[in-house]
Motif scaffolding. Sequence first.
Motif, PDB file in Angstrom:
ATOM      1  N   LEU A 289      80.049 -14.358 -13.330  1.00  0.00           N
ATOM      2  CA  LEU A 289      80.962 -13.926 -14.299  1.00  0.00           C
ATOM      3  C   LEU A 289      82.085 -13.416 -13.391  1.00  0.00           C
ATOM      4  O   LEU A 289      83.327 -13.553 -13.924  1.00  0.00           O
ATOM      5  CB  LEU A 289      79.871 -12.675 -15.035  1.00  0.00           C
ATOM      6  CG  LEU A 289      79.198 -13.285 -16.147  1.00  0.00           C
ATOM      7  CD1 LEU A 289      78.119 -12.267 -16.310  1.00  0.00           C
ATOM      8  CD2 LEU A 289      79.734 -13.954 -17.253  1.00  0.00           C
ATOM      9  N   THR A 290      81.750 -12.938 -12.196  1.00  0.00           N
ATOM     10  CA  THR A 290      82.794 -12.268 -11.307  1.00  0.00           C
ATOM     11  C   THR A 290      83.752 -13.391 -10.948  1.00  0.00           C
ATOM     12  O   THR A 290      85.146 -13.036 -10.985  1.00  0.00           O
ATOM     13  CB  THR A 290      82.282 -11.597 -10.115  1.00  0.00           C
ATOM     14  OG1 THR A 290      81.458 -10.583 -10.616  1.00  0.00           O
ATOM     15  CG2 THR A 290      83.071 -10.986  -9.352  1.00  0.00           C
ATOM     16  N   ALA A 291      83.266 -14.541 -10.695  1.00  0.00           N
ATOM     17  CA  ALA A 291      84.015 -15.808 -10.294  1.00  0.00           C
ATOM     18  C   ALA A 291      85.061 -16.164 -11.451  1.00  0.00           C
ATOM     19  O   ALA A 291      86.197 -16.441 -11.309  1.00  0.00           O
ATOM     20  CB  ALA A 291      83.317 -16.943  -9.854  1.00  0.00           C
ATOM     21  N   LEU A 292      84.492 -16.170 -12.838  1.00  0.00           N
ATOM     22  CA  LEU A 292      85.216 -16.233 -14.025  1.00  0.00           C
ATOM     23  C   LEU A 292      86.303 -15.457 -14.070  1.00  0.00           C
ATOM     24  O   LEU A 292      87.493 -15.709 -14.256  1.00  0.00           O
ATOM     25  CB  LEU A 292      84.394 -16.512 -15.144  1.00  0.00           C
ATOM     26  CG  LEU A 292      84.793 -16.943 -16.565  1.00  0.00           C
ATOM     27  CD1 LEU A 292      85.454 -18.316 -16.275  1.00  0.00           C
ATOM     28  CD2 LEU A 292      83.785 -16.920 -17.711  1.00  0.00           C
ATOM     29  N   VAL A 293      86.040 -14.152 -14.089  1.00  0.00           N
ATOM     30  CA  VAL A 293      87.242 -13.183 -14.212  1.00  0.00           C
ATOM     31  C   VAL A 293      88.121 -12.988 -13.164  1.00  0.00           C
ATOM     32  O   VAL A 293      89.111 -13.001 -13.211  1.00  0.00           O
ATOM     33  CB  VAL A 293      86.429 -11.651 -14.267  1.00  0.00           C
ATOM     34  CG1 VAL A 293      87.249 -10.303 -13.812  1.00  0.00           C
ATOM     35  CG2 VAL A 293      85.431 -11.515 -15.261  1.00  0.00           C
ATOM     36  N   THR A 294      87.690 -13.269 -11.757  1.00  0.00           N
ATOM     37  CA  THR A 294      88.746 -13.733 -10.790  1.00  0.00           C
ATOM     38  C   THR A 294      89.593 -14.766 -11.217  1.00  0.00           C
ATOM     39  O   THR A 294      90.832 -14.686 -11.015  1.00  0.00           O
ATOM     40  CB  THR A 294      88.038 -14.167  -9.442  1.00  0.00           C
ATOM     41  OG1 THR A 294      87.128 -13.098  -9.153  1.00  0.00           O
ATOM     42  CG2 THR A 294      88.787 -14.458  -8.323  1.00  0.00           C
ATOM     43  N   LEU A 295      89.140 -15.736 -11.719  1.00  0.00           N
ATOM     44  CA  LEU A 295      90.216 -16.961 -11.898  1.00  0.00           C
ATOM     45  C   LEU A 295      90.850 -16.467 -13.282  1.00  0.00           C
ATOM     46  O   LEU A 295      92.146 -16.883 -13.394  1.00  0.00           O
ATOM     47  CB  LEU A 295      89.179 -18.214 -12.375  1.00  0.00           C
ATOM     48  CG  LEU A 295      88.548 -18.781 -11.003  1.00  0.00           C
ATOM     49  CD1 LEU A 295      87.534 -20.051 -11.520  1.00  0.00           C
ATOM     50  CD2 LEU A 295      89.634 -19.428 -10.154  1.00  0.00           C
ATOM     51  N   LEU A 296      90.621 -16.064 -14.102  1.00  0.00           N
ATOM     52  CA  LEU A 296      91.134 -15.430 -15.218  1.00  0.00           C
ATOM     53  C   LEU A 296      92.207 -14.180 -14.697  1.00  0.00           C
ATOM     54  O   LEU A 296      93.254 -14.414 -15.278  1.00  0.00           O
ATOM     55  CB  LEU A 296      90.488 -14.738 -16.298  1.00  0.00           C
ATOM     56  CG  LEU A 296      89.398 -15.486 -17.087  1.00  0.00           C
ATOM     57  CD1 LEU A 296      88.573 -14.758 -18.115  1.00  0.00           C
ATOM     58  CD2 LEU A 296      90.062 -16.868 -17.724  1.00  0.00           C
TER      59      LEU A 296
END
Lengths: 128, 128, 128
Positions: C4-11
């Motif tokens: 989830l943190t990886a996804l938020v980083t990319l967003l």
Amino acid sequence: MHHLTALVTLLAIAFYFFTSINVSRARTRTGVKVPAMSGHPDFERAFRIQMNTLEWMPIFLPALWLFAIYISDAIAAGIGVVWIIGRIVYFIGYSQAAAKRGPGFGIQALAAVALWAGALGAVVLRMV
Amino acid sequence: MHHLTALVTLLAIAFYFFTSINVSRARTRTGVKVPAMSGHPDFERAFRIQMNTLEWMPIFLPALWLFAIYISDAIAAGIGVVWIIGRIVYFIGYSQAAAKRGPGFGIQALAAVALWAGALGAVVLRMV
Amino acid sequence: MHHLTALVTLLAIAFYFFTSINVSRARTRTGVKVPAMSGHPDFERAFRIQMNTLEWMPIFLPALWLFAIYISDAIAAGIGVVWIIGRIVYFIGYSQAAAKRGPGFGIQALAAVALWAGALGAVVLRMV
């Protein structure tokens, strides 16, 4: 461990550091005194090269590492090398004239977008 | 885990945040209105302190963490503290006069280069 | 893994990238030529939005990841989404007028400080 990506990270940092040193040299050459950030087109282009490289670091580095962790150390590092090459082409072109900054910018943008899109796809695949 | 390096990272971020707040305060004090970024030497020096600290973050943080991972959490954190001290000396000097920014800049540059060179050496050693 | 943190980083990176594209568009619209970074209030506000987002990246991203590693992937990602929302509100407000930049700035600052303070508390707890 992601040795290749670590190596490319350190090389990218070194090149970025070089763009900073180039700003100091342009300052001396053009006589623009600190803290002024404008006053001579050559200085302003050198500053913009550094700034643009800085502006892309928070896109490039997290995308590079998420790609390396989720997909492949070697592929991430390979695309990272393309990014550095694009940055060098951008540096050489923009140092000559603002109109020559396009090709290098395009190369590094494509490399960064490839890292970002690859990482996004891999993260989403793991979650579903 | 790298607790000491994590702690130094959070302290470095806090100091960098303080340089940003200092820009806002310089804005109020000198009457330079947003979005203008120039107009008074005191404001411009405060802005350059923040910008220079920002410019070094993508050198410092990745080098710090690669050093911590490849060599030692404690040594990385120790050199990281030297970097923060250099940044504080730079802040105090540059706030007084542009000519006084040298010593602090030198300290933080040496610390960052030590982290970078150590990490590079360790990464290369692991690969050969 | 911290998906989830990886996804938020990319967003977060994608939104930051969008603020950069917006500067290019403002350049075209207002006729401010590279390498100049001032000359029209609309361009200067677009540039300040990008710069301010850039300025917060080295606070947000390390705090986000240390929070995710030391506390929780899901909570870190949730606060990270609040940060992105604050950045979007800031973008919309500041694009209209400098005086409207406050609420979005406040939201993202609170989210970043929550990540930072949570990470600091968790790191210190682990060390004692």
